[in-house]
Scaffold this motif. Structure first.
Motif, short mmCIF file in Angstrom:
data_model
loop_
_atom_site.label_atom_id
_atom_site.label_comp_id
_atom_site.label_asym_id
_atom_site.label_seq_id
_atom_site.Cartn_x
_atom_site.Cartn_y
_atom_site.Cartn_z
N UNK A 42 -2.59 -2.61 11.93
CA UNK A 42 -1.78 -3.82 11.77
C UNK A 42 -0.94 -4.08 13.01
N UNK A 43 -0.37 -3.03 13.58
CA UNK A 43 0.45 -3.17 14.79
C UNK A 43 -0.40 -3.68 15.96
N UNK A 44 -1.60 -3.14 16.09
CA UNK A 44 -2.50 -3.59 17.16
C UNK A 44 -2.93 -5.04 16.96
N UNK A 45 -3.14 -5.42 15.71
CA UNK A 45 -3.52 -6.79 15.41
C UNK A 45 -2.40 -7.75 15.81
N UNK A 71 -3.04 9.74 5.46
CA UNK A 71 -3.62 9.57 6.80
C UNK A 71 -4.23 8.17 6.95
N UNK A 72 -4.93 7.72 5.90
CA UNK A 72 -5.52 6.39 5.94
C UNK A 72 -4.46 5.30 6.04
N UNK A 73 -3.34 5.53 5.36
CA UNK A 73 -2.25 4.56 5.43
C UNK A 73 -1.66 4.49 6.83
N UNK A 74 -1.57 5.65 7.49
CA UNK A 74 -1.05 5.68 8.86
C UNK A 74 -1.99 4.94 9.80
N UNK A 109 0.82 -1.21 0.00
CA UNK A 109 0.00 0.00 0.00
C UNK A 109 0.86 1.27 0.00
N UNK A 110 1.94 1.24 0.78
CA UNK A 110 2.81 2.41 0.87
C UNK A 110 3.47 2.68 -0.48
#
Length: 208
Positions: free
Chosen positions: A126-129, A117-120, A82-83
């Motif tokens: 993802x990190x929380x998952x 912003x959406x990518x952030x 995505x990035x």
């Protein structure tokens, strides 16, 4: 994986004061109910394990650690894709901005900022998952180790198992109290037996 080496701290941590109490506490006069209870002290059987060695040599831990690493690599790849897509859009905008009207350029710039912003937000999700997956893994590891230690201690007349390695509260222990090898062998034997069971009957704890 820096937190995983701390999981057995929760399982086996013991204050030095508690250890002293177990070794040296004496029954109060009120406790002595008959002439048959004339012991001057209460004896407890204490053993210790090296938690780092248990983690390094526990086959089940190797499996779930590999699963978590694979999961992390997969999520990282998704984010990277995505990035890179967004970066291509930014490059295209910078290359063509001079040919756009002010209104067009402003609209595209706002759209790119929104996507950034959406990518952030996506990265944070993802990190929380991944953190939730690691927490679930730690809980399962905690359950397996404490369950085994409870059974092992009951069978071997052990009243207390403590963690004894660098950073623990226990500063010295006789090597004869070390049950690390037996615990590792027992945990791996139990896990091997679990793998040998029919698939429908195994306790599936995959983190995927």
């Amino acid at each position: 994986m820096k937190n995983i080496s701390l999981v057995l701290n929760i399982v086996l941590v013991l204050a030095v004061g508690a250890l002293y109490f177990l070794h040296f506490s004496k029954p109060s006069p009120e406790t002595v109910k008959s002439s048959s209870q004339k012991n001057d002290s209460i004896d407890y059987s204490v053993a210790y394990i090296n938690s780092d060695s248990v983690l390094v040599n526990y086959d089940y831990f190797d499996k779930i650690q590999a699963e978590l690493q694979d999961k992390g690599a997969k999520l990282e790849k998704e984010y990277q894709t995505r990035a890179e897509g967004l970066q291509r859009e930014v490059n295209d905008f910078q290359r063509t901005v001079n040919s756009l009207t002010i209104g067009q350029a402003k609209a595209l710039e706002e759209d790119l900022l929104k996507k950034q912003q959406n990518l952030r937000v996506y990265q944070e999700n993802l990190s929380q998952q991944l953190m939730r997956e690691e927490s679930k893994m730690n809980q399962e590891l905690y359950k397996r180790v404490t369950s085994f230690l409870k059974e092992y201690s009951s069978e071997n007349g052990i009243d207390l198992v403590v963690k004894f390695n660098q950073g623990s509260d226990v500063l010295y222990a006789n090597e004869g109290m070390d049950i690390t090898k037996e615990v590792i062998e027992g945990l791996n034997a139990a896990y091997a037996s679990e793998l040998a069971l029919p698939k429908a009957k195994t306790d599936t704890t995959s983190i995927d």
